[in-house]
Write an enzyme that holds these catalytic residues in place. Structure first.
Site, short mmCIF file in Angstrom:
data_model
loop_
_atom_site.label_atom_id
_atom_site.label_comp_id
_atom_site.label_asym_id
_atom_site.label_seq_id
_atom_site.Cartn_x
_atom_site.Cartn_y
_atom_site.Cartn_z
N GLU A 207 0.86 -1.00 -0.14
CA GLU A 207 0.06 0.04 0.15
C GLU A 207 0.65 1.26 -0.20
O GLU A 207 1.31 1.69 1.15
CB GLU A 207 -0.74 -0.03 1.26
CG GLU A 207 -1.98 -1.40 1.48
CD GLU A 207 -3.09 -0.97 0.51
OE1 GLU A 207 -3.40 -0.02 0.05
OE2 GLU A 207 -3.78 -2.12 0.14
N CYS A 241 -2.11 9.50 2.52
CA CYS A 241 -1.71 9.10 1.27
C CYS A 241 -2.45 9.43 0.07
O CYS A 241 -2.39 9.46 -0.92
CB CYS A 241 -1.52 7.53 1.41
SG CYS A 241 -2.96 6.95 1.98
N GLU A 331 5.71 12.94 -4.23
CA GLU A 331 4.63 13.17 -3.39
C GLU A 331 4.71 14.41 -2.34
O GLU A 331 5.76 14.31 -1.70
CB GLU A 331 4.09 11.96 -2.71
CG GLU A 331 3.24 11.95 -1.93
CD GLU A 331 2.83 10.38 -1.06
OE1 GLU A 331 3.78 9.57 -1.09
OE2 GLU A 331 1.93 10.25 -0.54
P1 NAD Z 1 7.77 5.28 7.65
O1 NAD Z 1 8.95 5.91 7.38
O2 NAD Z 1 7.00 5.10 8.77
O3 NAD Z 1 8.20 3.74 6.89
C1 NAD Z 1 7.39 2.55 7.04
C2 NAD Z 1 7.77 1.40 7.63
O4 NAD Z 1 8.97 1.03 7.04
C3 NAD Z 1 8.28 1.56 9.18
O5 NAD Z 1 7.54 0.79 9.84
C4 NAD Z 1 9.65 1.55 9.35
O6 NAD Z 1 10.04 0.88 10.28
C5 NAD Z 1 9.81 0.89 8.02
N1 NAD Z 1 11.19 1.09 7.26
C6 NAD Z 1 11.92 2.45 7.19
N2 NAD Z 1 13.02 2.32 6.75
C7 NAD Z 1 13.14 0.88 6.50
C8 NAD Z 1 14.19 0.18 5.71
N3 NAD Z 1 15.55 0.77 5.50
N4 NAD Z 1 14.26 -1.13 5.70
C9 NAD Z 1 13.13 -1.71 6.26
N5 NAD Z 1 12.05 -1.10 6.75
C10 NAD Z 1 12.15 0.17 7.05
O7 NAD Z 1 6.73 5.78 6.71
P2 NAD Z 1 6.90 6.48 5.07
O8 NAD Z 1 7.47 5.47 4.30
O9 NAD Z 1 7.21 7.80 5.31
O10 NAD Z 1 5.37 6.70 4.92
C11 NAD Z 1 4.75 7.50 4.28
C12 NAD Z 1 4.16 7.06 2.65
O11 NAD Z 1 3.57 6.02 2.90
C13 NAD Z 1 3.77 8.01 1.85
O12 NAD Z 1 4.37 7.80 0.48
C14 NAD Z 1 2.55 7.66 1.72
O13 NAD Z 1 1.88 7.83 0.55
C15 NAD Z 1 2.38 6.14 1.84
N6 NAD Z 1 1.19 5.73 2.56
C16 NAD Z 1 0.40 4.64 2.13
C17 NAD Z 1 -0.75 4.41 2.23
C18 NAD Z 1 -1.90 3.67 1.64
O14 NAD Z 1 -2.90 3.12 2.22
N7 NAD Z 1 -1.69 3.31 0.30
C19 NAD Z 1 -1.30 4.94 3.61
C20 NAD Z 1 -0.46 5.65 4.33
C21 NAD Z 1 0.86 6.04 3.87
#
Ligand code: NAD
Length: 456
Positions: A207, A241, A331
């Site tokens: 997602e 998102c 984004e």
């Molecule tokens: P985040 O930085 O919290 O990362 C998400 C998860 O990935 C965390 O649990 C983190 O521990 C893990 N993570 C981070 N770096 C990592 C690595 N190097 N290796 C393994 N795991 C790792 O979240 P984010 O990525 O900043 O979230 C924001 C993004 O999520 C935006 O792009 C948003 O659009 C998307 N999003 C999508 C939805 C959906 O339903 N499609 C919903 C919410 C957010």
């Protein structure tokens, strides 16, 4: 992490999680836990990103509880088995689909809706009869702490557990063998998750995010459209998102629309949104700097103020933005709305089609023909016509992305399906054993083709 997964494998193999009554009871228990912890959750969300209490209740607590209620009412029906038609050439037999749990699921969540986005997938995992390990995001540490302690107080860790920590903990979890990985977050980590899953051939749901466009034609109720766009963009300070990422507005209505959005912004958050209890903060310094750096180009129509100490970025609207500028390359994920103008609807459609397929697309027009054109000529995970974001709240609709915005679906029945193996079963009688299928085949091929033509 190996002992956690091992304990869950052993629990799963007892068959306990397959029992429908067990699943229903655990969903009730989860519902009570979320309801009972609602004020802790709301406080944690306030601490992490200044999330307004109302937004926390609607988008995290109620969203989860509604999803559980919806599932509780229907789970017996979904859990099957479901009979399907059997072709005549399989006479005498019956055919059924037996949904069965896949085993142990890993659910990795992001920080923007840090409770909802791990607990909603968990509802599907439990409903389908699985064990699950949750990994809430470390970027929202207060909420991660509350979610983990709520899970510890609620479930046997051999059934459901939650792991606190950052990338190293997530990496350690990804080194284990799971039966399904459900990841919500950005595309960079999405790729890492998929690579790790590929090593073990583990199915994944991704997602992800991206830029969700909002197309506005002149034939609209301007006041309502402006309210819905302003709400969608500045809810959770744009850290959603499916927030409308940018506006593609018909030049005929642009002036009026921008004025109306500015009025809505003032109605919602007052003259100084920094004082409003209804406007969130940016989650971290890193994201504050990232979003601030996107505001350098184009003409600011309103907003633009920032306060690093509070991680505050005012609701901002930027006009005369060019497609090649930085703000249109990634984004935004913050309270900044860039505006691009078009003359003919086809230009807006082409603009969307030339870019990665969005998670959501919003189109404001009363004209049915234009609505169908947008639906027919663009591809996206979801669409709202004449609104923003609300499709997420309907459990009867599948939620997910396409292409770089992700793949796989969840919510309601779709969550159940995502965490289930749909086992195909043909149950045959010993009667009517047609000899044609067995060697030696001799003239059987011609006869079989004739027969098949006749009976299919
Ligand atoms: P985040 O930085 O919290 O990362 C998400 C998860 O990935 C965390 O649990 C983190 O521990 C893990 N993570 C981070 N770096 C990592 C690595 N190097 N290796 C393994 N795991 C790792 O979240 P984010 O990525 O900043 O979230 C924001 C993004 O999520 C935006 O792009 C948003 O659009 C998307 N999003 C999508 C939805 C959906 O339903 N499609 C919903 C919410 C957010």
């Amino acid at each position: 992490m190996a002992p956690i997964v091992q304990a869950q494998r052993e629990f799963f193999s007892t068959g306990k999680t397959r029992e429908l009554d067990f699943r229903l009871r655990q969903l009730e228990v989860l519902k009570d836990a979320v309801g009972g912890n609602a004020s802790r959750i709301v406080r944690a969300l306030k601490e992490d990103m200044g999330k307004p209490a109302f937004e926390a209740h609607v988008a995290e607590v109620s969203q989860v509880i509604t999803g559980i209620d919806y599932t509780l009412k229907r789970l017996r029906g979904w859990a099957g088995p479901h009979r399907v038609h059997t072709p005549v050439y399989l006479f005498l037999a019956s055919s059924r689909i037996h949904p069965e749990p896949v085993g142990v699921a890993l659910i990795i969540g992001p920080w923007n809706y840090p409770m909802d986005l791990v607990i909603e997938p968990l509802v599907g995992a439990i409903a389908a009869g699985n064990c699950a390990v949750l990994k809430p995001s470390e970027v929202a540490p207060a909420t991660s702490e509350v979610v983990c302690s709520m899970v510890r107080e609620t479930f046997d860790p051999a059934f459901v557990t939650a792991v606190e920590g950052g990338a190293p903990e997530t990496q350690a979890l990804l080194a284990e063998k799971f039966d399904h990985i459900f990841y919500t977050g950005g595309t960079v980590v999405g790729r890492i998750v998929m690579q790790k899953a590929a090593e073990q051939l583990t199915p994944v749901t991704l997602e992800l995010g991206g830029k969700s466009p909002c197309i506005v034609e002149p034939d609209i109720d301007l006041a309502v459209a402006a309210r819905r766009i302003t709400w969608g963009k500045y809810f959770n300070a744009g850290q959603t998102c499916i927030a409308p990422d940018y506006l593609l507005v018909n030049s005929e209505v642009k002036g009026e629309l921008l004025q109306a959005i500015e009025r809505c912004k003032t109605d919602f958050y007052g003259e100084d949104p920094m004082q409003s209890p209804d406007f969130a903060r940016i989650v971290s310094d890193k994201h504050f700097e990232r979003v601030t750096a996107l505001m350098g180009e184009g003409d600011i129509v309103f907003g633009g103020q920032t306060d690093a100490a509070q991680r505050y970025i005012a609701p901002t609207l930027i006009d005369n933005v060019k497609p090649e500028q930085k703000i249109m390359q990634e984004e935004i994920f913050g309270p900044v709305l860039p505006v691009l103008t078009y003359t003919y609807l086809q230009e807006a459609i082409d603009f969307v089609r030339e870019r990665p397929r969005p998670l959501s697309l919003y189109a404001f027009t009363r004209d049915r023909e234009k609505q169908s054109r947008v639906l027919r000529e663009t591809i996206s995970g979801g669409v709202c016509i004449n609104d923003t974001m609300v499709h997420y709240s309907n459990p009867r609709l599948p939620f997910g992305g396409i292409g770089t915005s992700g793949f796989g679906r969840y919510h309601g029945r779709w969550s159940f399906d995502t965490f289930s193996n749909m086992k195909a079963v043909v149950d045959r009688s010993f009667h009517f054993d047609i000899y044609l299928r067995y060697p030696p085949y001799r003239n059987a091929q011609k006869l079989t083709q004739k027969l098949l033509r006749f009976i299919t």
